[in-house]
Design a protein around this motif. Structure first.
Motif, PDB file in Angstrom:
ATOM      1  N   ALA A 120      37.400  82.541  20.020  1.00  0.00           N
ATOM      2  CA  ALA A 120      36.007  82.538  19.476  1.00  0.00           C
ATOM      3  C   ALA A 120      35.990  82.970  17.977  1.00  0.00           C
ATOM      4  O   ALA A 120      36.878  83.347  17.355  1.00  0.00           O
ATOM      5  CB  ALA A 120      35.176  83.473  20.374  1.00  0.00           C
ATOM      6  N   GLU A 121      34.573  82.689  17.366  1.00  0.00           N
ATOM      7  CA  GLU A 121      34.564  82.901  15.924  1.00  0.00           C
ATOM      8  C   GLU A 121      34.664  84.409  15.741  1.00  0.00           C
ATOM      9  O   GLU A 121      34.095  85.279  16.478  1.00  0.00           O
ATOM     10  CB  GLU A 121      33.147  82.535  15.434  1.00  0.00           C
ATOM     11  CG  GLU A 121      33.053  82.579  13.938  1.00  0.00           C
ATOM     12  CD  GLU A 121      31.458  82.069  13.625  1.00  0.00           C
ATOM     13  OE1 GLU A 121      31.500  81.129  12.735  1.00  0.00           O
ATOM     14  OE2 GLU A 121      30.516  82.498  14.236  1.00  0.00           O
ATOM     15  N   LYS A 122      35.452  84.742  14.779  1.00  0.00           N
ATOM     16  CA  LYS A 122      35.421  86.253  14.000  1.00  0.00           C
ATOM     17  C   LYS A 122      34.302  86.568  13.542  1.00  0.00           C
ATOM     18  O   LYS A 122      33.580  85.902  13.081  1.00  0.00           O
ATOM     19  CB  LYS A 122      36.756  86.402  13.363  1.00  0.00           C
ATOM     20  CG  LYS A 122      37.999  85.701  13.611  1.00  0.00           C
ATOM     21  CD  LYS A 122      38.659  86.434  14.996  1.00  0.00           C
ATOM     22  CE  LYS A 122      40.138  85.608  15.296  1.00  0.00           C
ATOM     23  NZ  LYS A 122      40.548  86.315  16.439  1.00  0.00           N
ATOM     24  N   VAL A 123      33.946  88.156  13.723  1.00  0.00           N
ATOM     25  CA  VAL A 123      33.034  88.860  13.016  1.00  0.00           C
ATOM     26  C   VAL A 123      33.398  89.702  12.092  1.00  0.00           C
ATOM     27  O   VAL A 123      34.507  90.555  12.265  1.00  0.00           O
ATOM     28  CB  VAL A 123      32.100  89.336  14.192  1.00  0.00           C
ATOM     29  CG1 VAL A 123      30.892  90.101  13.455  1.00  0.00           C
ATOM     30  CG2 VAL A 123      31.599  88.577  15.196  1.00  0.00           C
ATOM     31  N   ALA A 124      32.750  89.759  10.862  1.00  0.00           N
ATOM     32  CA  ALA A 124      33.246  90.691   9.916  1.00  0.00           C
ATOM     33  C   ALA A 124      32.005  91.745   9.815  1.00  0.00           C
ATOM     34  O   ALA A 124      30.767  91.422   9.648  1.00  0.00           O
ATOM     35  CB  ALA A 124      33.373  90.152   8.434  1.00  0.00           C
ATOM     36  N   TYR A 125      32.275  93.080   9.673  1.00  0.00           N
ATOM     37  CA  TYR A 125      31.358  94.194   9.318  1.00  0.00           C
ATOM     38  C   TYR A 125      31.753  94.901   7.921  1.00  0.00           C
ATOM     39  O   TYR A 125      32.888  94.967   7.508  1.00  0.00           O
ATOM     40  CB  TYR A 125      31.894  95.228  10.591  1.00  0.00           C
ATOM     41  CG  TYR A 125      31.163  94.641  11.649  1.00  0.00           C
ATOM     42  CD1 TYR A 125      29.599  94.927  12.122  1.00  0.00           C
ATOM     43  CD2 TYR A 125      32.089  94.269  12.637  1.00  0.00           C
ATOM     44  CE1 TYR A 125      29.379  94.556  13.658  1.00  0.00           C
ATOM     45  CE2 TYR A 125      31.506  93.727  14.066  1.00  0.00           C
ATOM     46  CZ  TYR A 125      30.090  93.786  14.238  1.00  0.00           C
ATOM     47  OH  TYR A 125      29.493  93.588  15.526  1.00  0.00           O
ATOM     48  N   GLY A 126      30.750  94.997   7.084  1.00  0.00           N
ATOM     49  CA  GLY A 126      30.884  95.507   6.007  1.00  0.00           C
ATOM     50  C   GLY A 126      30.510  96.919   5.893  1.00  0.00           C
ATOM     51  O   GLY A 126      30.711  97.906   6.705  1.00  0.00           O
ATOM     52  N   HIS A 127      29.966  97.486   4.818  1.00  0.00           N
ATOM     53  CA  HIS A 127      29.524  98.865   4.490  1.00  0.00           C
ATOM     54  C   HIS A 127      28.589  99.371   5.839  1.00  0.00           C
ATOM     55  O   HIS A 127      27.660  98.711   6.218  1.00  0.00           O
ATOM     56  CB  HIS A 127      28.632  98.955   3.269  1.00  0.00           C
ATOM     57  CG  HIS A 127      28.112 100.336   2.975  1.00  0.00           C
ATOM     58  ND1 HIS A 127      28.827 101.630   2.947  1.00  0.00           N
ATOM     59  CD2 HIS A 127      26.929 100.706   2.584  1.00  0.00           C
ATOM     60  CE1 HIS A 127      27.997 102.335   2.670  1.00  0.00           C
ATOM     61  NE2 HIS A 127      26.986 102.055   2.413  1.00  0.00           N
ATOM     62  N   ALA A 128      29.035 100.651   6.026  1.00  0.00           N
ATOM     63  CA  ALA A 128      28.627 101.082   7.328  1.00  0.00           C
ATOM     64  C   ALA A 128      28.100 102.441   7.468  1.00  0.00           C
ATOM     65  O   ALA A 128      28.893 103.222   6.962  1.00  0.00           O
ATOM     66  CB  ALA A 128      29.281 100.835   8.777  1.00  0.00           C
ATOM     67  N   LEU A 129      26.987 102.969   7.725  1.00  0.00           N
ATOM     68  CA  LEU A 129      26.678 104.455   7.628  1.00  0.00           C
ATOM     69  C   LEU A 129      25.702 104.805   8.966  1.00  0.00           C
ATOM     70  O   LEU A 129      25.284 104.246   9.645  1.00  0.00           O
ATOM     71  CB  LEU A 129      25.616 104.643   6.628  1.00  0.00           C
ATOM     72  CG  LEU A 129      26.078 104.315   5.116  1.00  0.00           C
ATOM     73  CD1 LEU A 129      24.945 104.560   4.186  1.00  0.00           C
ATOM     74  CD2 LEU A 129      27.121 105.257   4.730  1.00  0.00           C
ATOM     75  N   PHE A 130      26.029 106.101   9.263  1.00  0.00           N
ATOM     76  CA  PHE A 130      25.319 106.733  10.435  1.00  0.00           C
ATOM     77  C   PHE A 130      23.794 106.563  10.179  1.00  0.00           C
ATOM     78  O   PHE A 130      23.510 107.119   8.874  1.00  0.00           O
ATOM     79  CB  PHE A 130      25.793 108.048  10.902  1.00  0.00           C
ATOM     80  CG  PHE A 130      27.187 108.300  11.685  1.00  0.00           C
ATOM     81  CD1 PHE A 130      26.968 108.208  12.890  1.00  0.00           C
ATOM     82  CD2 PHE A 130      28.281 108.729  10.967  1.00  0.00           C
ATOM     83  CE1 PHE A 130      28.044 108.001  13.889  1.00  0.00           C
ATOM     84  CE2 PHE A 130      29.403 108.410  11.798  1.00  0.00           C
ATOM     85  CZ  PHE A 130      29.264 108.266  13.081  1.00  0.00           C
ATOM     86  N   ALA A 131      22.897 106.584  11.192  1.00  0.00           N
ATOM     87  CA  ALA A 131      21.691 107.008  11.336  1.00  0.00           C
ATOM     88  C   ALA A 131      21.545 108.595  11.324  1.00  0.00           C
ATOM     89  O   ALA A 131      22.343 109.332  11.435  1.00  0.00           O
ATOM     90  CB  ALA A 131      20.942 106.393  12.200  1.00  0.00           C
ATOM     91  N   PRO A 132      20.365 108.866  10.353  1.00  0.00           N
ATOM     92  CA  PRO A 132      20.131 110.382  10.336  1.00  0.00           C
ATOM     93  C   PRO A 132      20.361 111.035  11.884  1.00  0.00           C
ATOM     94  O   PRO A 132      20.856 112.363  11.668  1.00  0.00           O
ATOM     95  CB  PRO A 132      18.781 110.591   9.855  1.00  0.00           C
ATOM     96  CG  PRO A 132      18.688 109.445   9.003  1.00  0.00           C
ATOM     97  CD  PRO A 132      19.626 108.168   9.769  1.00  0.00           C
ATOM     98  N   ASP A 133      19.936 110.541  12.576  1.00  0.00           N
ATOM     99  CA  ASP A 133      19.940 111.184  13.896  1.00  0.00           C
ATOM    100  C   ASP A 133      21.408 110.940  14.840  1.00  0.00           C
ATOM    101  O   ASP A 133      21.431 111.624  15.876  1.00  0.00           O
ATOM    102  CB  ASP A 133      19.034 110.773  14.924  1.00  0.00           C
ATOM    103  CG  ASP A 133      18.837 109.116  15.353  1.00  0.00           C
ATOM    104  OD1 ASP A 133      20.118 108.498  15.096  1.00  0.00           O
ATOM    105  OD2 ASP A 133      17.976 108.868  16.012  1.00  0.00           O
ATOM    106  N   GLY A 134      22.133 110.142  14.075  1.00  0.00           N
ATOM    107  CA  GLY A 134      23.640 110.180  14.767  1.00  0.00           C
ATOM    108  C   GLY A 134      23.399 109.222  15.928  1.00  0.00           C
ATOM    109  O   GLY A 134      24.627 109.099  16.707  1.00  0.00           O
ATOM    110  N   LYS A 135      22.382 108.717  16.452  1.00  0.00           N
ATOM    111  CA  LYS A 135      22.330 107.737  17.595  1.00  0.00           C
ATOM    112  C   LYS A 135      22.873 106.259  17.364  1.00  0.00           C
ATOM    113  O   LYS A 135      23.125 105.572  18.275  1.00  0.00           O
ATOM    114  CB  LYS A 135      20.902 107.973  18.176  1.00  0.00           C
ATOM    115  CG  LYS A 135      20.536 109.317  18.760  1.00  0.00           C
ATOM    116  CD  LYS A 135      19.596 109.249  19.456  1.00  0.00           C
ATOM    117  CE  LYS A 135      19.216 110.781  19.912  1.00  0.00           C
ATOM    118  NZ  LYS A 135      17.654 110.749  20.526  1.00  0.00           N
ATOM    119  N   GLY A 136      22.878 105.933  16.040  1.00  0.00           N
ATOM    120  CA  GLY A 136      23.211 104.691  15.595  1.00  0.00           C
ATOM    121  C   GLY A 136      23.853 104.560  14.391  1.00  0.00           C
ATOM    122  O   GLY A 136      23.911 105.454  13.723  1.00  0.00           O
ATOM    123  N   VAL A 137      24.337 103.276  13.971  1.00  0.00           N
ATOM    124  CA  VAL A 137      24.807 103.180  12.768  1.00  0.00           C
ATOM    125  C   VAL A 137      23.998 101.931  12.176  1.00  0.00           C
ATOM    126  O   VAL A 137      23.686 100.762  12.771  1.00  0.00           O
ATOM    127  CB  VAL A 137      26.411 102.669  13.037  1.00  0.00           C
ATOM    128  CG1 VAL A 137      27.040 101.847  11.618  1.00  0.00           C
ATOM    129  CG2 VAL A 137      27.093 103.644  13.555  1.00  0.00           C
TER     130      VAL A 137
END
Length: 579
Positions: free
Chosen positions: A157-174
């Protein structure tokens, strides 16, 4: 304050690569630097009160810059300390270097720290496999226990790339940029409980290449890479509901307007009440300067904080580039930026320098040309910077068009460019020089090999002369990462291709004068790549100049060496391009 004085704090023979301010106490910062261009960077703590500098790392391994925790006074970073190849994860309190500890061992040289969770209990970590493939992980900041939060694609299957990532202020998501289900990198929110992706830009037509989230999570600023230039945008976020939503606001404006800028380094002020965004702006007529834009009070006001000097040369004398395009062998459009000298000062068709960027996963962007302005304004040369297939910024399909056995297709993009040159009356097809650094140096050698009758001379800077010998000798932490792009020399079919197409093995076709520049301590492209092509050219009688600096690495950073290379390049151009 805008226009405030600048004060130099560090004085070393080698450049400081980056610095990271302590976000809690504000009494120190950490900076990184290597020695002699070896890129085995060490981390140091600078104390504002005393001016003392303390080494934080082992002094031998390759270490990443630190990522500061939110409130605990700790940093996280990666290091090859264990075996020289794998970028393991370490945690430390910089005020006490003895607290340095190995948090987790990993496999591979592409791991990096992205963020700390709001409660400082977890680390968000990126595993980089290639420009087209990466994954996000959570690591417990105390135990090192890990959990992968982005799914691995099925076999084939096609590969996926993820770049710059940060936590949401509540820590429940990115929040992250990704090309998942898209041709381009776009902004997304990943819910950590469910793993669901919410795409904040459903219909992306360009890559998001820079972004930042305000500390309160209400604002998100980002830039789009539109054919190399940047456009700045802001959106308001609503995280109060089950699904994160984004609402675009009016784009920031500037007086005077910014002309074809390249914008980087977006960062929101830590005090949410200010709603203040800082960023760097670079353009053909201005070196990098710091600007701010404030959303406070709904006014949307901007300010310029620095005014970089241009050595007494009026900015209006710097050439602004033209975006040009041509069709390649497969009818695909290739683009580049063309800088031209003043036609009143230099009438008639001008000699052309084709300057190919490195990477190859890179892109030429129309920022300040620096010393290249001398070649334009004083020598009367035009310079064209092509973005051949394999360049970033044009979608993931374009990015993969030069991988592995498709390598020669990128050479054909330059051949098509040489076909296009005579269509411009202000360019002289009989006076063309090709140059480039790193992978651009490899392309320079490939063009000099395959199209010698169409160029007048070539300048290879820290370039690869044989992909197989390069992969054998490059530093171990880079080897597997480069095999994904260039191909695996341990595969018989790929090795045969590398042997057959290597500039080194086809050096007898290089008949025009060549200038090779190399740093003796280069960890990426070892000096052996330069020495073997220079020796071969000398033996066969091809005119070749060779410049190697014993205290440099992947490019010349020290001013004395950069000056020498610059003056030597001017002389080479005068001798072999302008005559």
């Amino acid at each position: 304050q805008p226009g405030g004085a600048r004060t130099q704090l560090t004085f070393f023979p080698d450049r400081v690569d980056s610095a990271y301010y302590d976000p809690t106490k504000g009494d120190s910062f950490i900076f990184t630097k290597g020695a002699g261009g070896n890129e085995f960077n060490q981390n140091y703590r600078y104390d504002f009160a005393t001016g003392n500098v303390t080494l934080l790392t082992d002094g031998k391994s390759r270490n990443s810059g630190p990522d500061w925790s939110n409130r605990s006074g700790q940093i996280a970073y990666t290091s090859t300390r264990r075996n020289g190849a794998d970028t393991d994860i370490y945690v430390q309190a910089p005020s006490d270097p003895k607290t340095d500890r190995l948090l987790a061992e990993v496999k591979g040289g592409g791991w990096s720290i992205s963020d700390w969770s709001p409660d400082d209990k977890q680390l968000l970590v990126t595993e980089y496999v290639s420009i087209n493939e990466s994954y996000l992980w959570l690591f417990d900041a105390q135990t090192g226990e890990r959990k992968e939060i982005t799914p691995r694609p099925a076999e084939g299957a096609e590969k996926v790339a993820y770049g710059h990532a940060l936590f949401a202020p509540d820590g429940k998501g990115v929040f992250v940029t990704t090309d998942r289900e898209s041709e381009y990198q776009r902004l997304a929110y990943i819910d950590l409980a469910s793993g669901n992706h919410v795409f904040l830009q459903p219909h992306a037509k360009w890559d998001v290449d820079n972004w930042d989230l305000s500390p309160d999570g209400k604002w998100l600023a980002y830039t789009l890479n539109e054919n190399g230039t940047s456009t700045l945008h802001v959106m308001q976020l609503d995280t109060s509901r089950a699904t994160v939503t984004a609402r675009p606001v009016k784009d920031p404006t500037f007086e005077p307007p910014l002309r074809a800028p390249v914008i980087s380094g977006l960062r929101w002020h830590r005090d949410p009440k200010q709603a203040l965004l800082a960023f760097n702006v670079n353009s053909a007529r201005s070196p990098s300067d710091v600007y701010t834009w404030s959303a406070a009070g709904g006014r949307g006001t901007s300010a310029r904080w620095t005014a970089s000097e241009t050595g007494g040369i009026p900015a209006s004398q710097f050439a602004e580039p033209e975006l040009v395009s041509w069709k390649s062998f497969d009818d695909r459009e290739i683009t580049g930026y063309l800088y031209q000298p003043d036609s009143a000062k230099f009438p008639g068709p001008r000699p052309l320098i084709i300057n190919i960027h490195g990477g190859p996963e890179g892109q030429f962007r129309p920022g300040f040309a620096g010393r290249n302005n001398y070649f334009i304004n004083e020598l009367g040369c035009a310079i064209l910077f092509p973005n051949v297939r394999g360049s970033t910024g044009y979608g993931k399909t374009f990015l993969q068009l030069d991988n592995g056995l498709k390598r020669e297709d990128s050479y054909k993009d330059i051949a098509a460019l040489l076909d296009w040159v005579p269509s411009r009356s202000n360019l002289d097809p009989a006076r063309v020089m090709v140059t480039g650094g790193s992978y651009g140096g490899f392309m320079t050698l490939a063009v000099a090999t395959n199209y010698a009758d169409r160029i007048k001379c070539a300048l290879d800077v820290v370039g690869i002369s044989h992909l197989a010998t390069f992969l054998k000798n490059t530093e171990s932490y880079r080897r597997d990462l480069r095999r994904v792009e260039y191909g695996d020399e341990r595969d018989p079919q790929m090795l045969e291709f590398m042997e057959r197409t290597a500039p080194l093995n086809n050096a007898h076709k290089i008949t025009k004068p060549m200038f090779v520049v190399q740093g003796a301590n280069d960890p990426r492209v070892p000096k052996s790549e330069a020495i073997q092509i220079v020796d071969t050219l000398k033996q066969q009688g091809t005119p070749v100049w060779f410049l190697m600096a014993n205290d440099e690495g992947h490019g010349f950073a020290k001013k004395k060496n950069a000056d020498f290379q610059f003056y030597a390049t001017i002389q080479f151009i005068r001798e072999h391009l302008l005559k």
